[in-house]
Scaffold this motif. Structure first.
Motif, short mmCIF file in Angstrom:
data_model
loop_
_atom_site.label_atom_id
_atom_site.label_comp_id
_atom_site.label_asym_id
_atom_site.label_seq_id
_atom_site.Cartn_x
_atom_site.Cartn_y
_atom_site.Cartn_z
N LYS A 56 0.79 -1.24 0.00
CA LYS A 56 0.00 0.00 0.00
C LYS A 56 0.83 1.30 0.00
CE LYS A 56 -3.84 -2.21 2.53
NZ LYS A 56 -3.08 -3.30 3.20
N GLU A 57 1.95 1.33 0.75
CA GLU A 57 2.70 2.59 0.90
C GLU A 57 3.36 3.02 -0.42
OE1 GLU A 57 2.82 4.26 3.77
OE2 GLU A 57 2.16 2.76 5.23
N THR A 58 3.45 4.34 -0.61
CA THR A 58 4.15 4.81 -1.82
C THR A 58 5.61 5.12 -1.52
OG1 THR A 58 3.39 7.04 -1.32
CG2 THR A 58 2.10 5.78 -2.94
N GLU A 59 5.88 5.48 -0.25
CA GLU A 59 7.30 5.62 0.11
C GLU A 59 7.53 5.20 1.56
OE1 GLU A 59 8.56 10.05 1.37
OE2 GLU A 59 8.32 9.78 -0.80
N GLN A 109 11.17 5.74 -2.44
CA GLN A 109 10.02 5.25 -3.22
C GLN A 109 9.79 3.76 -3.01
OE1 GLN A 109 10.37 5.64 -7.50
NE2 GLN A 109 8.43 4.59 -7.85
N PHE A 123 7.59 0.04 -3.87
CA PHE A 123 6.94 -0.67 -4.97
C PHE A 123 6.03 -1.77 -4.42
CE2 PHE A 123 10.82 1.14 -6.61
CZ PHE A 123 10.49 1.60 -7.88
N LYS A 124 4.99 -2.11 -5.20
CA LYS A 124 4.05 -3.15 -4.74
C LYS A 124 4.68 -4.54 -4.82
CE LYS A 124 -0.55 -1.14 -5.31
NZ LYS A 124 -0.04 0.22 -5.08
N ASP A 161 7.91 -4.79 -10.19
CA ASP A 161 7.69 -3.40 -10.64
C ASP A 161 8.97 -2.56 -10.61
OD1 ASP A 161 5.05 -4.21 -10.71
OD2 ASP A 161 4.56 -3.36 -8.74
#
Length: 713
Positions: free
Chosen positions: A301-304, A309, A311-312, A316
């Motif tokens: 869920k987190e973007t960073e 940064q 990743f799912k 990716d």
């Protein structure tokens, strides 16, 4: 002679017959035929059908012989007058033949007589045993010890991996406690070492050529100055062969290990912003440890995470990834591991527990299958991770560690891993790596040896292990690596009784620990007896120069220390220079007060000023007949601890500049100030210990043990 060739076809024929009968052991006559095929001496025997044949047969065997009736109708041979012992000539053999036949007819007129057995009589000699056994981890082993009934009481037996070389065999003859017996005691004649080496080499070759021979005992073997004859042969077979262990190619191992230990990019699967989570600690250690490569946090869920940064999935990530650190629950590991495989990541660092150690064998086997399918190496599961200091890499949830050095340590247990970190920090011991191996689903001690062998940042390798998954692979790699770099092992579970005693003598005395002891020695590995000793050797062995010879001299200010240091030399296989050459003795005496003692230990007494330590140590370093020095310091007002320490470092460096480089260790007796002096000495290349006469000598002894095994002395 190492690659002795036996008559394989003949043995194969016998074993096929045993298999066909569904038996798990050979009969005595079959055992003797197998020995014949491999040139292992057994008593010669044959059945004669006439007096002439008996005398010819006896003469070809060599006298004396025993002659016995062979008849299905006569069970009690002696009672029937059917045995004559000590026949000494061809004429006596012919007479004995007629005599036995006559006695038999008299005893039972209608007895069916097959003939007369003529058997070589074994003259006395030393009874020894040579055997072979099969170990789960090491495979085929050959054993040697004193024979007869004592073998099970004294358990005085030594083991080597089969096939054994003649050198291995020679070391076995010297490696039992009763080795003196073989050299001839109290006017007794020594036994033929060549003959015993032959038997050991041939037995070891036989069991290597035929894996289905699971156990073998030649007991007793009568060893004399003329040769060695096996009076009794037992061979046990097992036709159900285990499939060979999977073993990746060495080059492939090194390529993968280099990517894992020196990654350009690391993914953290289960990275977290939340303090107290393992995924958070791993991220912190990577960042705070100063790792300069790319870090890719993976989170659904987190973007960073921690400003980087996220990743799912690893799939990716735009670039290549070398190492993935797992900090997710056990049930999610397999799925994430497949994705790492598809991403062609070299190694997975499996921190999660909940696999083999909790009984979840299936879960662990699934990870192994995925690892093989995608060619991704697994470290763990159930580990703290690893450190590789040259890359500032702390891929672990423990604490960051940054003291660089040349010792690489590994442990099977997390607790021991933490002890390694704590000791290293406390003593300022530099390390190149600290690695957790945990359940060893894949990467194990020999993979690490292959990496550290070619790693220029590592000079000494120390490993704590509870078991070796593939002891044979380890021994083969260790034998080569230990020639270049000392390998130290702390084998845990020293006292656990081995598996249920096997059917043979050899099996019964094959306590697992004795096998580890002997195979580690055969492989040139230094065995540590305790955690503390493993840590002390890891710290001391790399900073000591390699000695050029065996002559050790003790220089001490305290007579009591001198005696204890001498004891420690005996315990650690060190040879004191004795007698001290007259000219060297006289030279030492120039610097010692008249009530001191030259000889070895050189006792300079306690009341001496610093210059006495300096002069005697300089003399010891200068003289080429002295190869190593052990210093015993005694804290006095005249020579305070730091004065002693600084002087010793100065004199050692001065002599080093003149090309006189020798190992020097020190034992310091005194009040608390000796602790600072010991640390100062250690930091300047002299392993020194406050309050201990054993530790400095153990460190020097280990360096010697390594140098001997590596053929450097």
């Amino acid at each position: 002679m190492g690659n002795f060739q036996g008559d394989k076809a003949k043995v194969r024929q016998i074993l096929d017959a045993v298999r066909k009968d569904g038996r798990d052991a050979l009969t005595a006559p079959e055992g003797k035929l197998v020995c014949d095929a491999y040139g292992i001496n057994v008593p010669k025997e044959g059945v004669a059908g006439s007096a002439a044949e008996a005398s010819k047969m006896a003469a070809s065997m060599g006298f004396p012989v025993v002659m016995k009736i062979v008849s299905p109708d006569i069970l009690h041979k002696t009672e029937a007058g059917g045995v004559i012992v000590g026949v000494k000539s061809a004429d006596e053999a012919a007479t004995a033949y007629e005599q036995i036949i006559a006695n038999a007819k008299k005893y039972k007129a209608d007895a069916k007589i097959v003939g007369i057995q003529v058997q070589q009589m074994i003259k006395g000699g030393q009874e020894v045993i040579v055997g072979a056994t099969t170990d789960d981890s090491f495979g085929k082993l050959v054993a040697f010890g004193m024979g007869g009934v004592l073998v099970e009481v004294l358990k005085d037996v030594t083991f080597r991996l089969a096939p054994a070389t003649r050198e291995d065999a020679a070391s076995m003859l010297d490696g039992i406690q009763a080795a003196e017996m073989l050299r001839g005691v109290r006017g007794g004649k020594p036994v033929s070492r060549e003959a015993l080496q032959d038997v050991i080499v041939r037995v070891s070759q036989l069991v290597s050529d035929f894996p289905e021979i699971s156990e073998m005992d030649l007991n007793p073997i009568f060893a004399s100055e003329d040769g060695a004859i096996a009076a009794d042969v037992r061979i046990v077979v097992n036709f159900e062969q285990k499939e060979a262990r999977y073993r990746p190619d060495e080059k492939a191992v090194v390529t993968a290990m280099n990517r894992i230990m020196k990654p350009k990019a690391v993914a953290v699967i289960g990275a977290s912003n939340e303090a107290g989570k393992i995924g958070n600690s791993v991220m912190k250690n990577l960042i705070n440890g100063g790792y300069q490569g790319k870090i890719y946090p993976i989170h659904p869920k987190e973007t960073e995470i921690m400003g980087i940064q996220a990743f799912k999935s690893v799939k990716d990530i735009p670039g290549e990834v070398d190492t993935a650190v797992f900090a997710i629950p056990a049930k999610l590991v397999a799925g994430a591991l497949k994705e790492c495989g598809e991403k062609k990541i070299a190694g997975a660092i499996l921190i999660p527990s909940g696999f083999g150690e909790t009984g979840n064998i299936e879960g662990q086997e699934e990870l192994q299958r995925i690892g093989r399918e995608y060619n991704i190496r697994l470290m763990g599961p159930n580990i703290y991770g690893f450190y590789y200091t040259p890359a500032n890499l702390c891929a672990t949830f423990c604490t960051a560690y940054d003291v660089k050095g040349s010792t690489a340590l590994s442990s099977q247990s997390g607790g021991i891993g933490m002890a390694i970190i704590g000791f290293s920090r406390s003593t300022k011991m530099g390390v190149s790596a600290i690695v957790g191996l945990g359940n060893k689903s894949d990467i194990d001690e020999d993979d690490l040896l292959l990496f550290f062998e070619q790693d220029d940042n590592t000079k000494v390798i120390a490993q704590h292990c509870e078991d070796l998954k593939d002891g044979r692979a380890f021994a083969e790699v260790a034998k080569r690596v230990s020639k270049k770099k000392p390998v130290i092992m702390l084998k845990a579970g020293r006292t656990a009784m081995g598996a249920a005693a096997a059917a043979s003598h050899t099996g019964a005395v094959a306590g697992t620990d004795k096998i580890y002891e002997d195979v580690l020695k055969q492989s040139g590995v230094i065995r540590a007896r305790s955690l503390r000793q493993m840590l002390e050797l890891s710290r001391g062995v790399p900073i000591l120069p390699t000695p050029k010879g065996e002559n050790v001299v003790i220089i001490t200010g305290a007579g009591g220390s001198g005696v204890l240091l001498s004891d420690a030399c005996v315990d650690n296989g060190l040879k004191l220079l004795k007698p001290m050459p007259d000219d060297l003795d006289a030279a030492f005496r120039k610097f010692i007060p008249p009530f001191g003692a030259a000889g070895n230990p050189v006792d300079i007494t306690g009341g001496e000023p610093p210059i006495t330590y300096v002069n005697t140590v300089k003399l010891g370093l200068e003289d080429d007949r002295v190869h190593a020095l052990i210093l015993g310091y005694w804290h006095t007002i005249v020579t305070p601890p730091m004065v002693f320490a600084r002087n010793m470092v100065q004199v050692v460096n001065e002599m080093k500049a003149k090309g006189k480089v020798k190992p020097v260790v020190a034992s310091l007796a005194g009040d608390v100030e000796v602790e600072e002096a010991a640390q100062y000495l250690y930091e300047n290349g002299i392993p020194a210990y406050a309050y201990s006469t054993e530790l400095p000598v153990e460190v020097l002894g280990a360096k010697y043990q390594w140098a001997r095994a590596a053929g450097l002395l």
